[in-house]
Design an enzyme around this catalytic site. Structure first.
Site, PDB file in Angstrom:
ATOM      1  N   ARG A  19       0.822  -1.220   0.000  1.00  0.00           N
ATOM      2  CA  ARG A  19       0.000   0.000   0.000  1.00  0.00           C
ATOM      3  C   ARG A  19       0.850   1.261   0.000  1.00  0.00           C
ATOM      4  O   ARG A  19       0.593   2.191  -0.765  1.00  0.00           O
ATOM      5  CB  ARG A  19      -0.953  -0.004   1.196  1.00  0.00           C
ATOM      6  CG  ARG A  19      -2.028  -1.084   1.091  1.00  0.00           C
ATOM      7  CD  ARG A  19      -2.826  -1.202   2.370  1.00  0.00           C
ATOM      8  NE  ARG A  19      -1.943  -1.598   3.453  1.00  0.00           N
ATOM      9  CZ  ARG A  19      -2.074  -1.229   4.718  1.00  0.00           C
ATOM     10  NH1 ARG A  19      -3.064  -0.452   5.094  1.00  0.00           N
ATOM     11  NH2 ARG A  19      -1.227  -1.641   5.643  1.00  0.00           N
ATOM     12  N   ASN A  37      -6.049  -2.741   2.461  1.00  0.00           N
ATOM     13  CA  ASN A  37      -6.095  -4.189   2.571  1.00  0.00           C
ATOM     14  C   ASN A  37      -7.546  -4.645   2.665  1.00  0.00           C
ATOM     15  O   ASN A  37      -8.358  -3.999   3.316  1.00  0.00           O
ATOM     16  CB  ASN A  37      -5.349  -4.672   3.819  1.00  0.00           C
ATOM     17  CG  ASN A  37      -3.851  -4.572   3.671  1.00  0.00           C
ATOM     18  OD1 ASN A  37      -3.312  -4.519   2.579  1.00  0.00           O
ATOM     19  ND2 ASN A  37      -3.157  -4.553   4.790  1.00  0.00           N
TER      20      ASN A  37
END
Length: 89
Positions: A19, A37
């Site tokens: 990320r 996520n």
């Protein structure tokens, strides 16, 4: 012309700085959106910007950061409004 897309990235993509690395790449490309996520182990990336920048991000997502192992990237159109910047959730 600005467009938005949603990417679902599968493989070894959680716990490998996916990320944060996606955020860095998206900001370099001038994109806004987010990466987060998902409970099933995938990472969702929503991004908005030029078609060329979205294509470049999609190509980058297939590789990801060095510790990632990407098995699949699914892309779909995304119509909801995006906030400015690029958030990691």
């Amino acid at each position: 012309m600005s467009r938005s897309a949603r990417f679902l990235v599968s493989g070894k993509v959680q716990g490998v700085f996916f990320r944060a690395s996606t955020r860095e790449e998206a900001l370099k490309l001038g994109l806004q959106g987010h990466a987060r996520n998902l409970p099933d182990g995938r990472v969702e990336v929503v991004a908005g910007g030029t078609p060329e920048a979205l294509q470049a991000l999609e190509q980058w997502l297939w590789q990801g950061p060095p510790a990632a192992q990407v098995d699949e990237v699914l892309r779909s159109d995304y119509d909801a409004p995006l906030t400015s910047g690029f958030a990691v959730g």
